[in-house]
Design a protein around this motif. Structure first.
Motif, PDB file in Angstrom:
ATOM      1  N   LEU A 282      33.638  57.050 -28.610  1.00 30.03           N
ATOM      2  CA  LEU A 282      33.016  57.079 -27.057  1.00 30.03           C
ATOM      3  C   LEU A 282      34.317  56.746 -25.877  1.00 30.03           C
ATOM      4  N   LEU A 283      35.051  55.738 -26.497  1.00 27.75           N
ATOM      5  CA  LEU A 283      36.109  55.190 -25.442  1.00 27.75           C
ATOM      6  C   LEU A 283      37.069  55.974 -25.097  1.00 27.75           C
ATOM      7  N   GLU A 284      37.529  57.220 -25.992  1.00 23.43           N
ATOM      8  CA  GLU A 284      38.436  57.986 -25.446  1.00 23.43           C
ATOM      9  C   GLU A 284      37.865  59.000 -24.608  1.00 23.43           C
ATOM     10  N   ALA A 285      36.640  59.423 -24.636  1.00 25.13           N
ATOM     11  CA  ALA A 285      35.898  60.354 -23.788  1.00 25.13           C
ATOM     12  C   ALA A 285      35.455  59.809 -22.514  1.00 25.13           C
ATOM     13  N   MET A 286      35.228  58.481 -22.518  1.00 24.11           N
ATOM     14  CA  MET A 286      34.868  58.016 -21.405  1.00 24.11           C
ATOM     15  C   MET A 286      35.929  57.621 -20.381  1.00 24.11           C
ATOM     16  N   GLN A 287      37.077  57.087 -21.102  1.00 25.11           N
ATOM     17  CA  GLN A 287      38.190  56.870 -20.083  1.00 25.11           C
ATOM     18  C   GLN A 287      39.079  57.899 -19.883  1.00 25.11           C
ATOM     19  N   GLU A 288      39.255  58.821 -21.040  1.00 30.03           N
ATOM     20  CA  GLU A 288      40.326  59.733 -20.760  1.00 30.03           C
ATOM     21  C   GLU A 288      39.741  61.229 -20.540  1.00 30.03           C
ATOM     22  N   HIS A 289      38.217  61.159 -20.788  1.00 28.54           N
ATOM     23  CA  HIS A 289      37.556  62.598 -20.739  1.00 28.54           C
ATOM     24  C   HIS A 289      38.144  63.714 -21.482  1.00 28.54           C
ATOM     25  N   SER A 290      38.348  63.376 -22.877  1.00 29.22           N
ATOM     26  CA  SER A 290      38.906  63.992 -23.696  1.00 29.22           C
ATOM     27  C   SER A 290      38.613  63.737 -25.048  1.00 29.22           C
ATOM     28  N   VAL A 291      38.861  64.470 -26.086  1.00 29.52           N
ATOM     29  CA  VAL A 291      38.497  64.183 -27.484  1.00 29.52           C
ATOM     30  C   VAL A 291      39.636  64.679 -28.447  1.00 29.52           C
ATOM     31  N   THR A 292      39.992  63.721 -29.406  1.00 31.06           N
ATOM     32  CA  THR A 292      41.248  64.012 -30.067  1.00 31.06           C
ATOM     33  C   THR A 292      40.533  64.296 -31.482  1.00 31.06           C
ATOM     34  N   VAL A 293      40.844  65.532 -32.328  1.00 29.18           N
ATOM     35  CA  VAL A 293      40.456  65.689 -33.613  1.00 29.18           C
ATOM     36  C   VAL A 293      41.605  66.042 -34.345  1.00 29.18           C
ATOM     37  N   ARG A 294      41.960  65.498 -35.468  1.00 32.04           N
ATOM     38  CA  ARG A 294      43.108  65.815 -36.236  1.00 32.04           C
ATOM     39  C   ARG A 294      44.282  66.307 -35.515  1.00 32.04           C
ATOM     40  N   GLY A 295      44.695  65.440 -34.554  1.00 33.23           N
ATOM     41  CA  GLY A 295      46.048  65.323 -33.489  1.00 33.23           C
ATOM     42  C   GLY A 295      45.770  66.596 -32.554  1.00 33.23           C
ATOM     43  N   THR A 296      44.767  67.152 -32.312  1.00 31.74           N
ATOM     44  CA  THR A 296      44.571  67.991 -31.105  1.00 31.74           C
ATOM     45  C   THR A 296      43.361  67.609 -30.175  1.00 31.74           C
ATOM     46  N   THR A 297      43.951  67.571 -28.988  1.00 29.99           N
ATOM     47  CA  THR A 297      43.177  66.833 -27.788  1.00 29.99           C
ATOM     48  C   THR A 297      42.243  67.964 -27.354  1.00 29.99           C
ATOM     49  N   HIS A 298      41.277  67.828 -27.199  1.00 28.33           N
ATOM     50  CA  HIS A 298      40.235  68.701 -26.334  1.00 28.33           C
ATOM     51  C   HIS A 298      39.890  68.224 -25.370  1.00 28.33           C
ATOM     52  N   SER A 299      40.060  68.866 -24.125  1.00 28.96           N
ATOM     53  CA  SER A 299      39.855  68.494 -22.786  1.00 28.96           C
ATOM     54  C   SER A 299      38.514  68.864 -22.513  1.00 28.96           C
ATOM     55  N   LEU A 300      37.898  67.968 -21.616  1.00 26.87           N
ATOM     56  CA  LEU A 300      36.532  68.031 -21.197  1.00 26.87           C
ATOM     57  C   LEU A 300      36.351  68.402 -19.711  1.00 26.87           C
ATOM     58  N   ARG A 301      35.635  69.219 -19.258  1.00 24.39           N
ATOM     59  CA  ARG A 301      35.387  69.966 -17.877  1.00 24.39           C
ATOM     60  C   ARG A 301      34.405  69.041 -17.316  1.00 24.39           C
ATOM     61  N   PRO A 302      34.561  68.695 -15.766  1.00 33.08           N
ATOM     62  CA  PRO A 302      33.521  67.783 -15.270  1.00 33.08           C
ATOM     63  C   PRO A 302      32.240  68.361 -14.661  1.00 33.08           C
ATOM     64  N   PRO A 303      31.311  67.681 -14.355  1.00 27.35           N
ATOM     65  CA  PRO A 303      31.136  66.127 -14.571  1.00 27.35           C
ATOM     66  C   PRO A 303      30.797  65.754 -16.003  1.00 27.35           C
ATOM     67  N   PHE A 304      31.255  64.708 -16.306  1.00 29.45           N
ATOM     68  CA  PHE A 304      30.948  64.186 -17.598  1.00 29.45           C
ATOM     69  C   PHE A 304      30.117  62.749 -17.555  1.00 29.45           C
ATOM     70  N   PHE A 305      29.052  62.594 -17.821  1.00 35.77           N
ATOM     71  CA  PHE A 305      28.295  61.180 -17.753  1.00 35.77           C
ATOM     72  C   PHE A 305      27.654  60.440 -18.796  1.00 35.77           C
ATOM     73  N   VAL A 306      28.165  59.539 -19.170  1.00 36.34           N
ATOM     74  CA  VAL A 306      27.420  58.893 -20.468  1.00 36.34           C
ATOM     75  C   VAL A 306      26.544  57.814 -19.911  1.00 36.34           C
ATOM     76  N   LEU A 307      25.224  58.162 -20.265  1.00 37.60           N
ATOM     77  CA  LEU A 307      24.308  56.939 -20.136  1.00 37.60           C
ATOM     78  C   LEU A 307      23.722  56.220 -21.554  1.00 37.60           C
ATOM     79  N   ALA A 308      24.164  55.037 -21.708  1.00 38.76           N
ATOM     80  CA  ALA A 308      24.036  54.402 -22.905  1.00 38.76           C
ATOM     81  C   ALA A 308      22.773  53.296 -22.715  1.00 38.76           C
ATOM     82  N   THR A 309      21.937  53.093 -23.577  1.00 38.67           N
ATOM     83  CA  THR A 309      20.505  52.407 -23.685  1.00 38.67           C
ATOM     84  C   THR A 309      21.004  51.257 -24.724  1.00 38.67           C
ATOM     85  N   GLN A 310      20.513  50.181 -24.214  1.00 37.16           N
ATOM     86  CA  GLN A 310      20.342  49.151 -25.142  1.00 37.16           C
ATOM     87  C   GLN A 310      19.030  48.449 -25.086  1.00 37.16           C
ATOM     88  N   ASN A 311      18.682  47.799 -26.269  1.00 34.35           N
ATOM     89  CA  ASN A 311      17.289  47.160 -26.210  1.00 34.35           C
ATOM     90  C   ASN A 311      17.463  45.727 -26.423  1.00 34.35           C
TER      91      ASN A 311
END
Length: 359
Positions: free
Chosen positions: A163-192
């Motif tokens: 999740l780190l790359e997506a949260m900070q860079e707003h992109s995903v890298t798989v097998r050397g290819t970076t896939h950009s994400l379009r706005p808005p992107f919003f991660v809500l993480a829950t903890q017990n």
């Protein structure tokens, strides 16, 4: 391996860093005329008032939590929600996504969850007409507007790091290819907060990516009675109307950054954050005694940016001290690390921070 960047062609893709917001805004947004800006502000208040009304159809109470989630969205950030089981964390996020007119996906974090289960992966496809094989990227659930990372501390660090790359860079890298994400992107993480067996606490570097750490507490007696009445008289929740769209939210994120902040307010925010560091000259006694590490510069940036959004939501076009004090606790509580003395004396992070805010 050479890294290439391209945008994933799928319907639910969305995300971009706040720092790169200008890259996705229309060219005309950089020079909005005063009258057009005033119309945008008026539309902002109308739509976000309607969003609150829609959310209240399903969610009883928790107005402060809803406000913090909306603030997170308006500054293009992410939010950590800490709450007991049965406090409607998932229902709240899904309802909010529906009211915002955004796509929603939920990932249940478990010990066997793999990074590709979140980001997606490349698969080999056979072309029947040519007989050739080719790699095709299949996007994972992270390609959405609102991603609910349920019980994020139940998965190993390797998967958490996906999740780190997506949260900070707003992109995903798989097998050397970076896939950009379009706005808005919003991660809500829950903890017990009570079930710690079999969990993997988030490292400080990842915690620092979240704008807020919001505590979802029990409802008061009257609100709990209302919840019971609703659940016994309705077979299913009422439909939620979409009050805005992804394109409009990107404009509102731009609008938030235009709210001015006086120099005195900026200095106060800096002093407040610096006061959480035990080595700082002006740190309170509670900080010197109980804090091991204080908040970073990123906390000051998020505090000022969130204060801008809060001012706009309250129909003000300037930031006040009250905005900083109201947001300091959720911004700082997951960025300040207490020591063994605090645990021995029963001193919580919130208690220390309240002394900082009071000063």
């Amino acid at each position: 391996m050479k890294t290439s960047t391209h945008e994933v062609p799928f319907d639910t893709a969305s995300a971009v860093l706040p720092d790169t917001m200008s890259a996705v805004l229309p060219d005309t947004m950089s020079a909005v005329l005063p009258d057009e800006a005033a119309a945008l502000v008026a539309k902002f208040h109308e739509q976000f008032g309607a969003i609150r009304t829609e959310v209240r159809k399903v969610i009883v109470g928790q107005d402060d939590v809803v406000e913090h989630l909306l603030l997170t969205l308006l500054i293009g950030g992410h939010c950590l929600i800490t709450g007991m089981p049965g406090t409607a964390k998932t229902l709240l996020v899904r309802t909010l996504a529906d009211a915002l007119g955004l796509t929603f996906k939920r990932v249940q974090f478990t010990p066997d969850l793999m990074p590709t289960d979140i980001t997606g992966t490349d698969i080999i496809e056979d072309d029947i007409t040519t007989g050739h094989r080719r790699w095709t990227f299949v996007p994972g659930p992270i390609f959405t507007h609102v991603l609910l990372a349920d019980e994020i501390n139940r998965t190993p660090p390797k998967t958490q790091a996906a999740l780190l790359e997506a949260m900070q860079e707003h992109s995903v890298t798989v097998r050397g290819t970076t896939h950009s994400l379009r706005p808005p992107f919003f991660v809500l993480a829950t903890q017990n907060p009570i079930e710690l067996e079999g969990t993997y606490p988030l490292p400080e570097a990842q915690l620092d990516r979240f704008v807020f750490n919001v505590l979802l507490d029990y409802l008061d007696a009257a609100d709990e009675v209302e919840v019971v009445h609703r659940n016994t008289t309705r077979m299913q929740p009422p439909p939620i109307a979409a009050c805005t769209s992804a394109e409009e939210i990107v404009k509102y994120q731009w609008l938030v950054r235009q709210v001015p902040v006086a120099e005195e307010i900026t200095q106060l925010a800096v002093q407040m954050v610096r006061s959480t560091r035990p080595g700082e000259a002006g740190a309170p006694e509670a900080v010197r005694r109980y804090v091991r590490y204080g908040a970073s510069v990123r906390a000051t940036q998020f505090l000022c940016l969130a204060a801008k959004a809060r001012a706009l939501m309250q129909n003000r076009y300037h930031v006040t001290e009250d905005d900083l004090r109201a947001l300091a606790l959720p911004v700082l509580r997951h960025r300040v690390l207490t020591n063994y003395q605090a645990e021995s004396d029963g001193m919580s992070v919130d208690a220390v921070l309240k002394e900082v805010i009071a000063r």
